[in-house]
Design a protein around this motif. Structure first.
Motif, mmCIF file in Angstrom:
data_model
loop_
_atom_site.group_PDB
_atom_site.id
_atom_site.type_symbol
_atom_site.label_atom_id
_atom_site.label_comp_id
_atom_site.label_asym_id
_atom_site.label_seq_id
_atom_site.Cartn_x
_atom_site.Cartn_y
_atom_site.Cartn_z
ATOM 1 N N LEU A 1 25.260 43.863 13.751
ATOM 2 C CA LEU A 1 26.601 43.336 13.465
ATOM 3 C C LEU A 1 26.481 41.780 12.887
ATOM 4 N N ALA A 2 26.433 41.778 11.766
ATOM 5 C CA ALA A 2 26.270 40.452 10.871
ATOM 6 C C ALA A 2 27.375 39.673 10.834
ATOM 7 N N ASP A 3 27.247 38.255 10.900
ATOM 8 C CA ASP A 3 28.141 37.469 10.683
ATOM 9 C C ASP A 3 28.645 37.458 9.197
ATOM 10 N N THR A 4 27.817 37.588 8.412
ATOM 11 C CA THR A 4 27.978 37.737 6.836
ATOM 12 C C THR A 4 27.045 38.623 6.488
ATOM 13 N N ALA A 5 27.271 39.616 5.488
ATOM 14 C CA ALA A 5 26.008 40.519 5.174
ATOM 15 C C ALA A 5 26.362 40.882 3.635
ATOM 16 N N ILE A 6 25.247 40.670 2.764
ATOM 17 C CA ILE A 6 25.456 40.836 1.340
ATOM 18 C C ILE A 6 24.248 41.829 1.053
ATOM 19 N N ARG A 7 24.686 42.772 0.247
ATOM 20 C CA ARG A 7 23.857 43.814 -0.234
ATOM 21 C C ARG A 7 22.782 43.197 -1.118
ATOM 22 N N GLY A 8 21.548 43.417 -1.235
ATOM 23 C CA GLY A 8 20.499 42.739 -1.664
ATOM 24 C C GLY A 8 20.937 42.657 -3.631
ATOM 25 N N LYS A 9 21.296 43.507 -3.888
ATOM 26 C CA LYS A 9 21.512 43.711 -5.509
ATOM 27 C C LYS A 9 22.780 42.962 -5.732
ATOM 28 N N ASP A 10 23.574 42.515 -4.678
ATOM 29 C CA ASP A 10 24.731 41.522 -4.936
ATOM 30 C C ASP A 10 24.332 40.088 -4.731
ATOM 31 N N ASP B 1 23.356 36.359 -5.244
ATOM 32 C CA ASP B 1 23.478 35.432 -6.244
ATOM 33 C C ASP B 1 22.474 34.047 -6.152
ATOM 34 N N GLU B 2 21.542 34.155 -6.891
ATOM 35 C CA GLU B 2 20.718 33.080 -6.938
ATOM 36 C C GLU B 2 21.292 31.672 -6.933
ATOM 37 N N ALA B 3 22.230 31.407 -7.867
ATOM 38 C CA ALA B 3 22.837 30.346 -8.587
ATOM 39 C C ALA B 3 23.660 29.792 -7.528
ATOM 40 N N LYS B 4 24.433 30.876 -6.829
ATOM 41 C CA LYS B 4 25.396 30.476 -5.624
ATOM 42 C C LYS B 4 24.631 30.024 -4.618
ATOM 43 N N ALA B 5 23.523 30.476 -4.305
ATOM 44 C CA ALA B 5 22.882 30.128 -3.040
ATOM 45 C C ALA B 5 22.239 28.846 -3.462
ATOM 46 N N LEU B 6 21.675 28.515 -4.504
ATOM 47 C CA LEU B 6 21.133 27.420 -4.946
ATOM 48 C C LEU B 6 22.109 25.988 -4.830
ATOM 49 N N ALA B 7 23.450 26.406 -5.137
ATOM 50 C CA ALA B 7 24.478 25.356 -5.210
ATOM 51 C C ALA B 7 24.786 25.086 -3.618
ATOM 52 N N ALA B 8 24.832 26.316 -2.843
ATOM 53 C CA ALA B 8 25.327 26.157 -1.317
ATOM 54 C C ALA B 8 24.185 25.235 -0.708
ATOM 55 N N GLU C 1 16.033 49.448 0.782
ATOM 56 C CA GLU C 1 17.269 48.922 0.806
ATOM 57 C C GLU C 1 17.195 47.361 1.431
ATOM 58 N N PHE C 2 17.566 46.260 0.773
ATOM 59 C CA PHE C 2 17.860 45.111 1.140
ATOM 60 C C PHE C 2 19.081 44.707 1.592
ATOM 61 N N VAL C 3 19.359 43.959 2.748
ATOM 62 C CA VAL C 3 20.674 43.399 2.986
ATOM 63 C C VAL C 3 20.271 42.147 3.474
ATOM 64 N N PHE C 4 21.188 41.188 2.919
ATOM 65 C CA PHE C 4 20.796 39.652 3.400
ATOM 66 C C PHE C 4 21.966 39.611 4.517
ATOM 67 N N VAL C 5 21.520 39.175 5.871
ATOM 68 C CA VAL C 5 22.436 38.990 6.926
ATOM 69 C C VAL C 5 22.289 37.224 7.158
ATOM 70 N N ALA C 6 23.692 36.536 7.408
ATOM 71 C CA ALA C 6 23.413 35.265 7.880
ATOM 72 C C ALA C 6 23.759 35.075 9.383
ATOM 73 N N GLY C 7 23.004 35.876 10.019
ATOM 74 C CA GLY C 7 22.883 35.820 11.701
ATOM 75 C C GLY C 7 23.756 36.957 12.161
ATOM 76 N N GLY C 8 23.827 37.087 13.315
ATOM 77 C CA GLY C 8 24.651 38.125 14.189
ATOM 78 C C GLY C 8 23.880 38.925 15.382
ATOM 79 N N LEU C 9 24.194 39.967 15.347
ATOM 80 C CA LEU C 9 23.506 40.783 16.711
ATOM 81 C C LEU C 9 22.840 42.041 16.253
ATOM 82 N N LEU C 10 22.072 42.222 16.940
ATOM 83 C CA LEU C 10 21.048 43.534 16.775
ATOM 84 C C LEU C 10 21.475 44.540 18.075
#
Length: 140
Positions: free
Chosen positions: A81-90, A92-99, A62-71
């Motif tokens: 405990l992630a600041d932001t977490a997104i399941r790998g399947k969710d 969005d490459e286009a959104k990440a490139l735009a950001a 399973e992959f989960v992207f985290v934008a930092g946090g605590l372990l």
């Protein structure tokens, strides 16, 4: 179950993952961390990147992207405990490139030190998301 560890990945918005795993790998502040059952207790900050969870009975991680946090690691439990977490399947490459593009533009046209620091953090997060997408794609 002596050869498993309970893993919870939580963001401010939701519980992203909860279950038994054989191991967990994630981007610690000082480098990649691997956690197996009966690991020594530990609390550390994590960097933006992919949390890889080897779930019991599944061949795919399973992959989960985290934008930092605590372990927090205890012998039988791992809590992210992630600041932001997104399941790998969710992811969005286009959104990440735009950001990433927006953060780069903000860094070039900064109006204050605060803007620059915020843009740097957003850029690091976008780059980490793109790297996580690339890892996920390589697995499939």
């Amino acid at each position: 179950m002596a050869h498993t560890i309970h893993v919870d990945v939580v963001s401010a918005e939701a519980l992203i993952f909860s279950g038994e795993a054989e191991f967990v790998a994630l981007p610690g502040e000082a480098g990649e961390l691997g956690v197996y059952p009966m690991h020594t207790p530990l609390i550390t900050r994590i960097r933006p990147g992919a949390v890889r969870i080897k779930v019991v009975g599944q061949s795919e991680e399973e992959f989960v992207f985290v934008a930092g946090g605590l372990l927090e690691v205890q012998p039988h439990t791992v809590t992210v405990l992630a600041d932001t977490a997104i399941r790998g399947k969710d992811l969005d490459e286009a959104k990440a490139l735009a950001a990433k593009k927006q953060a780069e533009e903000t860094m070039q046209n900064r109006e204050s030190v605060f803007d620059y620091a915020k843009a740097q953090a957003e850029l690091a997060s976008a780059i980490a998301q793109l790297a996580a997408i690339a890892k996920l794609r390589a697995k499939h």
